[in-house]
Design a protein around this motif. Structure first.
Motif, PDB file in Angstrom:
ATOM      1  N   TRP A  78      69.025  27.677  52.692  1.00 16.21           N
ATOM      2  CA  TRP A  78      69.018  27.486  53.777  1.00 16.21           C
ATOM      3  C   TRP A  78      67.569  27.229  54.187  1.00 16.21           C
ATOM      4  O   TRP A  78      66.484  26.472  54.520  1.00 16.21           O
ATOM      5  CB  TRP A  78      69.885  28.211  54.823  1.00 16.21           C
ATOM      6  CG  TRP A  78      70.074  27.589  56.470  1.00 16.21           C
ATOM      7  CD1 TRP A  78      70.041  25.805  56.971  1.00 16.21           C
ATOM      8  CD2 TRP A  78      70.054  28.358  57.562  1.00 16.21           C
ATOM      9  NE1 TRP A  78      69.676  26.561  58.693  1.00 16.21           N
ATOM     10  CE2 TRP A  78      69.551  27.956  58.733  1.00 16.21           C
ATOM     11  CE3 TRP A  78      70.286  29.843  56.911  1.00 16.21           C
ATOM     12  CZ2 TRP A  78      69.982  28.446  59.744  1.00 16.21           C
ATOM     13  CZ3 TRP A  78      70.065  30.085  58.591  1.00 16.21           C
ATOM     14  CH2 TRP A  78      69.604  29.877  59.739  1.00 16.21           C
ATOM     15  N   GLU A  82      65.505  23.434  56.393  1.00 10.74           N
ATOM     16  CA  GLU A  82      66.148  24.326  57.369  1.00 10.74           C
ATOM     17  C   GLU A  82      67.432  23.382  57.856  1.00 10.74           C
ATOM     18  O   GLU A  82      67.820  23.220  58.897  1.00 10.74           O
ATOM     19  CB  GLU A  82      65.164  24.932  58.142  1.00 10.74           C
ATOM     20  CG  GLU A  82      65.780  25.719  59.289  1.00 10.74           C
ATOM     21  CD  GLU A  82      64.686  26.539  60.226  1.00 10.74           C
ATOM     22  OE1 GLU A  82      65.425  26.906  61.380  1.00 10.74           O
ATOM     23  OE2 GLU A  82      64.000  25.781  59.429  1.00 10.74           O
ATOM     24  N   LYS A  85      72.128  20.595  57.984  1.00 12.79           N
ATOM     25  CA  LYS A  85      73.432  21.220  59.290  1.00 12.79           C
ATOM     26  C   LYS A  85      74.597  21.809  57.708  1.00 12.79           C
ATOM     27  O   LYS A  85      74.944  23.006  58.408  1.00 12.79           O
ATOM     28  CB  LYS A  85      73.359  20.263  59.812  1.00 12.79           C
ATOM     29  CG  LYS A  85      72.775  19.631  60.758  1.00 12.79           C
ATOM     30  CD  LYS A  85      73.419  18.573  61.699  1.00 12.79           C
ATOM     31  CE  LYS A  85      72.513  17.314  62.895  1.00 12.79           C
ATOM     32  NZ  LYS A  85      72.977  16.896  63.975  1.00 12.79           N
ATOM     33  N   LYS A  88      73.880  24.525  56.538  1.00 11.71           N
ATOM     34  CA  LYS A  88      73.045  25.462  57.466  1.00 11.71           C
ATOM     35  C   LYS A  88      74.431  26.143  58.410  1.00 11.71           C
ATOM     36  O   LYS A  88      74.800  27.848  58.763  1.00 11.71           O
ATOM     37  CB  LYS A  88      72.212  25.370  58.764  1.00 11.71           C
ATOM     38  CG  LYS A  88      72.591  25.597  60.326  1.00 11.71           C
ATOM     39  CD  LYS A  88      71.948  25.380  61.414  1.00 11.71           C
ATOM     40  CE  LYS A  88      71.438  26.279  62.396  1.00 11.71           C
ATOM     41  NZ  LYS A  88      70.599  25.234  63.459  1.00 11.71           N
ATOM     42  N   TYR A 118      66.758  34.190  63.737  1.00 12.70           N
ATOM     43  CA  TYR A 118      67.532  34.366  63.623  1.00 12.70           C
ATOM     44  C   TYR A 118      68.443  35.799  63.919  1.00 12.70           C
ATOM     45  O   TYR A 118      67.674  36.842  63.059  1.00 12.70           O
ATOM     46  CB  TYR A 118      68.800  33.355  63.009  1.00 12.70           C
ATOM     47  CG  TYR A 118      68.152  32.188  63.029  1.00 12.70           C
ATOM     48  CD1 TYR A 118      69.452  31.363  63.197  1.00 12.70           C
ATOM     49  CD2 TYR A 118      67.131  31.352  61.685  1.00 12.70           C
ATOM     50  CE1 TYR A 118      69.147  29.156  63.183  1.00 12.70           C
ATOM     51  CE2 TYR A 118      67.135  29.828  61.887  1.00 12.70           C
ATOM     52  CZ  TYR A 118      67.995  29.505  62.638  1.00 12.70           C
ATOM     53  OH  TYR A 118      67.486  28.294  62.436  1.00 12.70           O
TER      54      TYR A 118
END
Length: 661
Positions: A78, A82, A85, A88, A118
């Motif tokens: 990831w 990035e 999806k 992720k 994050y």
């Protein structure tokens, strides 16, 4: 007499009681404090190791989980892509799974390519699908991230002290690598506030705990003002250090040295006495490697352990001493003084030649044995008095016969040893043979006894000359037997291998001696020898030398050089069977004098201190012989050893052989 002895015993008992009581009291006062210090030291060491274990156990689990999170293939992929999806979703599920296992149930992840940060915590305040914010290299509060990507290879711990919230938190920051490339940073935050309050602020009376960073800055202490001041100070130079709490320069230097030792890891625990805030403490410190901290436990010994606490023990010891002295006194009077008084009366009668005495023999101990001995003595004295002349004449005859037998035995032994010396001298080369092969030589052969274990050997081969000097195990008759055995084995070795290479001769002789003399591994005797061999070819201006435990000394222009041997004895069980000895080639023999000597010279004790003659003194002696004719140097050897030894006996057999090529 009885009253005098009793009075003396009572006086002695009183003196012993007073002396022992005084010594016990003095020893208690003198030795008690070191014992208290030792107990305090043990307590301090155990306490600081316990606190270290508590801190490391708390942090190491979080570090292990953070490292495992950073090593997750999904997280790595990831961070690399990035925008995927599906990846992720899997990565966020992975992060949420790890969040459950982190102690404070939070995580963070920052990506190097996008700078996206994050974060989520126990309360799920933040949407895990969206990054909380984006990191920028020019923003001061984000500098930690870019510094880690540049400088850190695995992980680091950052301490976050919030003065206003009164919290202490450690951030565990772990580098994420994908095929060697740093693609992000992940980790968790660990709240230490409650833990530190329990460790630092809740410690018992007389025990203070202080946490320091590597520079000595105070990170945790019972006085919260120091922590608040250090949290506000941005620069390390403005923070309050442990040295600010120390008054004397000596204390500061001592503390600094122990800090340095902990930082280097030379000692697991450092324990020493120190004055902190004007109060004397016993300090014990350890290094918390993962945090970069040092943890110190400060023990106020008078509050933990005090010498006065053991005063009842001293009183009990004195009481027990008094009881023991009384019981010993009563026992001595009953079991010794009274029986001795009766024996004294009997001895008085015997002194008056009244041998018909009735001595008490009812006790089965030393006193009873003494009584029986007195009775036997009385009988023997009466018999000796009546038959003294006959007994003296009989004993004189017995001693005369024994002395004659001893003299005969001694004479036979001396004759045997003298004959053994004649045989040994016959085995060794004669003077005429020596002079024929080495016209210029000097020889000193002096066994410790009539015969000995040092040997010399010369011979001529079709191509050159050979000189051998050896020091066999033992002296006296056993040494002489060794010499004769080794002479025979040496001649056999010279026929088996080429005599032109002394190193091969030593190897062969080593095998022959081991097989002949040390073939039985159960024998307590391990026989062998030190030896040096020189071979001088007839038509070359050179010499080949090999030595097993024996050096060769070379004098040229008044200076002596030494060629060291192989440090291997010959023929011993521990000697390797196929050991290859070093072959030394010496050229330019003209003007040089060569010497071989056994350790009987080097090991001879003498001088004021009784030290060995030694190699340095021997070399100086050889250099002093430069202007003395070779044939007169043997006298010089005898003279210098006699002067050095003084009244001391010769310690070992000795042989000294010098020659010109």
């Amino acid at each position: 007499m009885r009253q005098s002895l009793t009075r003396k015993m009572n006086t002695m008992v009183l003196v012993i009681f007073l002396a022992m009581g005084g010594l016990i009291t003095f020893g208690f006062m003198v030795l008690g404090q070191p014992i208290v210090d030792e107990l305090g030291t043990s307590y301090a060491v155990n306490r600081v190791l316990r606190e270290k274990s508590r801190v490391e156990a708390l942090v190491e689990k979080e570090i292990a989980l953070a490292l495992k999170l950073a090593d997750s293939p999904i997280i790595k992929k990831w961070c690399t892509d990035e925008s995927d999806k599906r990846i992720k979703s899997l990565a966020l599920s992975e992060l949420e799974s790890f969040k459950k296992h982190f102690k404070n149930h939070n995580y963070f992840l920052a990506m190097s390519h996008s700078g996206h940060y994050y974060f989520n915590d126990r309360a799920n305040k933040y949407d895990p699908l969206r990054h909380r914010y984006t990191l920028h290299g020019k923003v001061e509060k984000d500098a930690w991230f870019y510094r880690m990507l540049k400088e850190v290879d695995d992980y680091e711990l950052n301490l976050d002290i919030n003065v206003f919230l009164q919290t202490v938190k450690i951030w565990i920051n772990v580098i994420i690598k994908n095929r060697g490339e740093k693609v992000g940073v992940t980790g968790t935050g660990l709240d230490l506030t409650g833990f530190l309050k329990d460790v630092v602020y809740q410690s018992e009376e007389g025990v203070d705990i202080i946490l320091l960073d590597r520079e000595g800055n105070i990170s945790a202490y019972k006085n919260p003002t120091y922590i608040e001041a250090n949290a506000r100070a941005k620069q390390s130079g403005k923070k309050i250090k442990i040295f600010d709490l120390l008054e004397s320069q000596e204390d500061k230097e001592r503390f600094a040295s122990h800090l340095a030792a902990l930082d280097k890891g030379t000692q697991q625990v450092e324990t020493f006495k120190i004055n902190v805030d004007g109060k004397s403490y016993l300090a014990s410190g350890v290094r918390l490697a993962n945090l970069g901290w040092q943890c110190f436990v400060l023990i106020d010994l008078p509050k933990i352990l005090d010498l006065k606490t053991f005063t009842p023990v001293l009183g009990l010891m004195l009481v027990l001493l008094g009881i023991a002295v009384f019981l010993i006194s009563w026992f001595v009077r009953r079991e010794m003084l009274m029986p001795l008084s009766r024996l004294s009366d009997s001895a008085e009668l015997i002194s008056q030649r009244n041998y018909q005495v009735d001595l008490p023999e009812d006790k089965n101990d030393e006193i009873g044995a003494l009584s029986r001995s007195f009775g036997q003595m009385a009988v023997q004295v009466r018999q000796y008095t009546e038959n003294l002349e006959d007994m003296v004449e009989e004993r004189t005859k017995s001693l005369t016969l024994a002395n004659q037998a001893l003299e005969f035995s001694n004479q036979r032994m001396t004759d045997s040893i003298n004959y053994a010396r004649i045989i040994l001298q016959g085995v060794l080369p004669a003077d005429e043979y020596l002079k024929a092969i080495f016209p210029e030589h000097v020889l000193v052969w002096q066994p410790k006894d009539l015969v000995g274990g040092d040997m010399y050997f010369v011979t001529r081969t079709p191509s050159g000359r050979i000189i051998v000097v050896g020091d066999c195990t033992g002296h006296g008759v056993p040494g002489a037997l060794m010499v004769m055995s080794v002479q025979a084995l040496l001649k056999r070795a010279l026929k088996t291998v080429s005599p032109t290479d002394p190193s091969l001769v030593l190897t062969e002789l080593n095998l022959l001696v081991k097989k002949t003399l040390n073939h039985d591994p159960a024998s307590p005797v391990d026989s062998g020898l030190d030896i040096g061999i020189c071979y001088l070819p007839d038509h070359n201006d050179e010499m080949i030398f090999a030595g097993a435990g024996m050096s060769i000394y070379i004098r040229e222009n008044g200076k002596v050089t030494v060629i060291k041997p192989d440090r291997k004895g010959l023929g011993y069980r521990r000697s390797p069977d196929n050991y290859v000895f070093t072959r030394h080639q010496i050229t330019g023999l003209k003007g040089k004098v060569f010497y071989l000597a056994s350790d009987g010279i080097l090991d001879q004790p003498g001088g004021k201190s009784g030290l060995p003659f030694g190699s340095r003194r021997f070399i100086n002696f050889l250099e002093s012989l430069a202007n003395l004719p070779l044939e007169r140097q043997g006298e010089a050897v005898y003279k210098v050893l006699l002067e050095y030894s003084g009244p001391r006996e010769q310690r070992d057999d000795l042989v000294f052989f010098g020659f010109r090529a």
